[in-house]
Design a protein around this motif. Structure first.
Motif, PDB file in Angstrom:
ATOM      1  N   SER A  74       6.458  35.206  40.269  1.00  0.00           N
ATOM      2  CA  SER A  74       7.519  34.379  40.516  1.00  0.00           C
ATOM      3  C   SER A  74       8.369  35.212  41.498  1.00  0.00           C
ATOM      4  O   SER A  74       8.720  36.496  41.311  1.00  0.00           O
ATOM      5  CB  SER A  74       8.199  34.167  39.276  1.00  0.00           C
ATOM      6  N   PRO A  75       9.058  34.472  42.428  1.00  0.00           N
ATOM      7  CA  PRO A  75       9.966  35.554  43.302  1.00  0.00           C
ATOM      8  C   PRO A  75      11.186  36.045  42.477  1.00  0.00           C
ATOM      9  O   PRO A  75      11.715  35.329  41.511  1.00  0.00           O
ATOM     10  CB  PRO A  75      10.636  34.350  44.198  1.00  0.00           C
ATOM     11  N   LYS A  76      11.570  37.081  43.202  1.00  0.00           N
ATOM     12  CA  LYS A  76      12.752  37.928  42.469  1.00  0.00           C
ATOM     13  C   LYS A  76      13.860  37.162  42.830  1.00  0.00           C
ATOM     14  O   LYS A  76      14.502  36.384  43.732  1.00  0.00           O
ATOM     15  CB  LYS A  76      12.947  39.064  43.465  1.00  0.00           C
ATOM     16  N   GLY A  77      14.897  37.117  41.606  1.00  0.00           N
ATOM     17  CA  GLY A  77      16.190  36.466  41.570  1.00  0.00           C
ATOM     18  C   GLY A  77      15.896  35.002  41.507  1.00  0.00           C
ATOM     19  O   GLY A  77      16.950  34.292  41.154  1.00  0.00           O
ATOM     20  N   ALA A  78      14.734  34.340  41.041  1.00  0.00           N
ATOM     21  CA  ALA A  78      14.442  33.046  41.018  1.00  0.00           C
ATOM     22  C   ALA A  78      15.373  32.776  39.498  1.00  0.00           C
ATOM     23  O   ALA A  78      14.978  33.445  38.544  1.00  0.00           O
ATOM     24  CB  ALA A  78      13.220  32.545  40.994  1.00  0.00           C
ATOM     25  N   THR A  79      15.828  31.852  39.155  1.00  0.00           N
ATOM     26  CA  THR A  79      16.617  31.256  38.025  1.00  0.00           C
ATOM     27  C   THR A  79      15.717  30.002  37.401  1.00  0.00           C
ATOM     28  O   THR A  79      15.671  29.123  38.344  1.00  0.00           O
ATOM     29  CB  THR A  79      18.250  30.675  38.074  1.00  0.00           C
ATOM     30  N   LEU A  80      15.543  30.120  36.189  1.00  0.00           N
ATOM     31  CA  LEU A  80      14.656  29.034  35.747  1.00  0.00           C
ATOM     32  C   LEU A  80      15.753  27.687  35.404  1.00  0.00           C
ATOM     33  O   LEU A  80      16.866  27.891  35.193  1.00  0.00           O
ATOM     34  CB  LEU A  80      14.394  29.454  34.258  1.00  0.00           C
ATOM     35  N   PRO A  81      15.119  26.458  35.577  1.00  0.00           N
ATOM     36  CA  PRO A  81      16.093  25.339  35.170  1.00  0.00           C
ATOM     37  C   PRO A  81      16.547  25.355  34.040  1.00  0.00           C
ATOM     38  O   PRO A  81      15.772  25.674  33.023  1.00  0.00           O
ATOM     39  CB  PRO A  81      15.061  24.164  35.765  1.00  0.00           C
ATOM     40  N   LYS A  82      17.833  24.721  33.868  1.00  0.00           N
ATOM     41  CA  LYS A  82      18.608  24.636  32.454  1.00  0.00           C
ATOM     42  C   LYS A  82      18.661  23.217  32.128  1.00  0.00           C
ATOM     43  O   LYS A  82      18.535  22.974  30.560  1.00  0.00           O
ATOM     44  CB  LYS A  82      19.728  25.405  32.385  1.00  0.00           C
ATOM     45  N   PHE A  83      18.824  22.282  33.037  1.00  0.00           N
ATOM     46  CA  PHE A  83      18.984  20.943  32.624  1.00  0.00           C
ATOM     47  C   PHE A  83      17.818  20.239  33.396  1.00  0.00           C
ATOM     48  O   PHE A  83      17.271  20.682  34.428  1.00  0.00           O
ATOM     49  CB  PHE A  83      20.184  20.520  33.047  1.00  0.00           C
ATOM     50  N   GLN A  84      17.409  18.978  32.881  1.00  0.00           N
ATOM     51  CA  GLN A  84      16.545  18.120  33.287  1.00  0.00           C
ATOM     52  C   GLN A  84      16.763  16.774  33.135  1.00  0.00           C
ATOM     53  O   GLN A  84      17.236  16.303  31.823  1.00  0.00           O
ATOM     54  CB  GLN A  84      15.227  18.380  32.889  1.00  0.00           C
ATOM     55  N   HIS A  85      16.713  16.055  34.250  1.00  0.00           N
ATOM     56  CA  HIS A  85      16.970  14.319  34.057  1.00  0.00           C
ATOM     57  C   HIS A  85      15.727  13.756  33.517  1.00  0.00           C
ATOM     58  O   HIS A  85      14.591  13.928  34.042  1.00  0.00           O
ATOM     59  CB  HIS A  85      17.335  13.632  35.440  1.00  0.00           C
ATOM     60  N   PRO A  86      15.799  13.139  32.404  1.00  0.00           N
ATOM     61  CA  PRO A  86      14.744  12.656  31.578  1.00  0.00           C
ATOM     62  C   PRO A  86      13.994  11.350  32.167  1.00  0.00           C
ATOM     63  O   PRO A  86      12.929  11.259  32.357  1.00  0.00           O
ATOM     64  CB  PRO A  86      15.507  11.975  30.511  1.00  0.00           C
ATOM     65  N   LYS A  87      14.582  10.996  33.064  1.00  0.00           N
ATOM     66  CA  LYS A  87      13.772   9.685  33.980  1.00  0.00           C
ATOM     67  C   LYS A  87      13.118  10.217  35.101  1.00  0.00           C
ATOM     68  O   LYS A  87      12.211   9.815  35.575  1.00  0.00           O
ATOM     69  CB  LYS A  87      14.730   8.630  34.119  1.00  0.00           C
ATOM     70  N   THR A  88      13.941  10.842  35.879  1.00  0.00           N
ATOM     71  CA  THR A  88      13.522  11.147  37.442  1.00  0.00           C
ATOM     72  C   THR A  88      12.675  12.578  37.627  1.00  0.00           C
ATOM     73  O   THR A  88      12.090  12.953  38.094  1.00  0.00           O
ATOM     74  CB  THR A  88      14.634  11.479  38.274  1.00  0.00           C
ATOM     75  N   GLY A  89      13.087  13.420  36.272  1.00  0.00           N
ATOM     76  CA  GLY A  89      12.686  14.827  36.233  1.00  0.00           C
ATOM     77  C   GLY A  89      13.162  15.710  37.096  1.00  0.00           C
ATOM     78  O   GLY A  89      12.863  16.883  37.203  1.00  0.00           O
ATOM     79  N   ALA A  90      14.403  15.408  37.721  1.00  0.00           N
ATOM     80  CA  ALA A  90      15.127  16.291  38.535  1.00  0.00           C
ATOM     81  C   ALA A  90      15.664  17.335  37.451  1.00  0.00           C
ATOM     82  O   ALA A  90      16.014  17.012  36.442  1.00  0.00           O
ATOM     83  CB  ALA A  90      16.200  15.472  39.179  1.00  0.00           C
ATOM     84  N   THR A  91      15.799  18.609  38.060  1.00  0.00           N
ATOM     85  CA  THR A  91      16.244  19.703  37.412  1.00  0.00           C
ATOM     86  C   THR A  91      17.473  20.188  38.085  1.00  0.00           C
ATOM     87  O   THR A  91      17.768  20.252  39.246  1.00  0.00           O
ATOM     88  CB  THR A  91      15.163  20.849  37.280  1.00  0.00           C
ATOM     89  N   TRP A  92      18.329  21.211  37.186  1.00  0.00           N
ATOM     90  CA  TRP A  92      19.335  21.897  37.766  1.00  0.00           C
ATOM     91  C   TRP A  92      19.566  23.244  36.981  1.00  0.00           C
ATOM     92  O   TRP A  92      19.317  23.200  35.564  1.00  0.00           O
ATOM     93  CB  TRP A  92      20.648  21.275  37.391  1.00  0.00           C
ATOM     94  N   THR A  93      19.744  24.325  37.677  1.00  0.00           N
ATOM     95  CA  THR A  93      19.753  25.593  36.925  1.00  0.00           C
ATOM     96  C   THR A  93      21.054  25.778  36.327  1.00  0.00           C
ATOM     97  O   THR A  93      21.139  26.761  35.454  1.00  0.00           O
ATOM     98  CB  THR A  93      19.679  26.781  37.895  1.00  0.00           C
ATOM     99  N   GLY A  94      22.187  25.041  36.351  1.00  0.00           N
ATOM    100  CA  GLY A  94      23.529  25.398  35.802  1.00  0.00           C
ATOM    101  C   GLY A  94      24.203  26.344  36.481  1.00  0.00           C
ATOM    102  O   GLY A  94      25.494  26.354  36.107  1.00  0.00           O
ATOM    103  N   HIS A  95      23.744  26.478  37.637  1.00  0.00           N
ATOM    104  CA  HIS A  95      24.683  27.260  38.700  1.00  0.00           C
ATOM    105  C   HIS A  95      24.693  26.648  39.846  1.00  0.00           C
ATOM    106  O   HIS A  95      24.121  25.726  40.461  1.00  0.00           O
ATOM    107  CB  HIS A  95      23.820  28.804  38.931  1.00  0.00           C
ATOM    108  N   GLY A  96      26.197  27.013  40.458  1.00  0.00           N
ATOM    109  CA  GLY A  96      26.274  26.214  41.678  1.00  0.00           C
ATOM    110  C   GLY A  96      26.988  24.845  41.421  1.00  0.00           C
ATOM    111  O   GLY A  96      27.241  24.369  40.313  1.00  0.00           O
ATOM    112  N   ARG A  97      26.921  24.155  42.588  1.00  0.00           N
ATOM    113  CA  ARG A  97      27.450  22.576  42.142  1.00  0.00           C
ATOM    114  C   ARG A  97      26.416  21.875  41.758  1.00  0.00           C
ATOM    115  O   ARG A  97      25.248  21.828  42.041  1.00  0.00           O
ATOM    116  CB  ARG A  97      27.608  22.152  43.805  1.00  0.00           C
ATOM    117  N   ALA A  98      26.974  20.884  40.575  1.00  0.00           N
ATOM    118  CA  ALA A  98      26.209  19.987  39.796  1.00  0.00           C
ATOM    119  C   ALA A  98      25.633  18.973  40.434  1.00  0.00           C
ATOM    120  O   ALA A  98      26.285  18.392  41.295  1.00  0.00           O
ATOM    121  CB  ALA A  98      26.856  19.718  38.535  1.00  0.00           C
TER     122      ALA A  98
END
Length: 242
Positions: A74-98
């Motif tokens: 796994s690449p250094k500094g990679a942040t695991l996803p924290k949120f996921q859209h139940p329909k599309t499967g899109a994810t977001w780490t919770g950092h940066g712009r939502a």
């Protein structure tokens, strides 16, 4: 200018000379190797065994390196996803712009991805739930086996309290008035001695009474009277002495 045939003939001659030099050098190397082997008492089997061991060690090191590379892939500094859209499967780490699908959501907990302790807790809860279901099923089966062949519905009365008239069928936990009794036979209802008395023409029927129960009540009443008389006599004697 030499012709093609002349050039090819010259090339063949030079190739023969080159092969002769190569063979001479190879023979010299073989002689040196043989001399060393004789000096140390080695054979070709010893050399092959050593070479095989080296190959196996190299292969083992290569496998370990591959496993380590996968573990640290796994690449250094990679942040695991924290949120996921139940329909599309899109994810977001919770950092940066939502992203748009979660930017205007007030309660983001429903989009949380279960990881670490949450996933472990969920797995434990599922295991406990399955265990409870199994215990309930086992209890149901055990109950079915225990009660198999027993009469369903209200059970006929088998014991009677002569004082209060309370009854017990003999099944399940014994009532308080019978639980402490050593001899329960005196509370038994004698079905053969039951007397059914027919009432008036209106069709009223009195409750059945047992002669055995009546006898028990009479005995208890006589005992109480004897005790009362004895207490009165003792009291009178005490008064007379004083």
């Amino acid at each position: 200018m030499p012709s093609l045939e002349q050039i090819q003939a010259k090339m063949k001659k030079l190739q023969v000379q080159a092969d002769a030099l190569i063979a001479k050098k190879a023979q010299t190397a073989v002689d040196q190797i043989r001399k060393i082997m004789l000096a140390h008492g080695l054979t070709t089997e010893d050399i092959e065994a050593k070479a095989k061991a080296n190959r196996e060690a190299k292969a083992a090191n290569g496998s370990a390196s591959k496993v380590k590379a996968k573990a640290t892939g796994s690449p250094k500094g990679a942040t695991l996803p924290k949120f996921q859209h139940p329909k599309t499967g899109a994810t977001w780490t919770g950092h940066g712009r939502a992203p748009a699908w979660i930017a205007n959501v007030k309660d983001r907990s429903k989009f949380l991805i279960e990881t670490g302790a949450d996933a472990s807790h969920a797995a434990t809860a599922g295991t406990v739930s399955k265990a409870k279901t199994t215990v309930k099923k086992a209890a149901a089966v055990a109950g079915a086996v225990v009660h198999k062949g027993q009469r369903k519905g209200p059970q006929p009365a088998k014991y009677l309290d002569p004082k209060t008239g309370a009854t017990w069928s003999g099944r399940g936990p014994a009532p308080t008035w019978l639980a402490a009794a050593k001899d329960r036979s005196k509370f038994l209802i004698a079905a053969a001695d039951t007397v059914v008395t027919t009432g008036s023409a209106t069709g009223n029927i009195s409750k059945p009474k047992s002669s055995a129960v009546n006898g028990t009540v009479a005995k208890q009443a006589a005992t109480k009277k004897g005790v009362a008389k004895k207490a009165a006599a003792e009291k009178a004697a005490t008064v007379a002495e004083s």
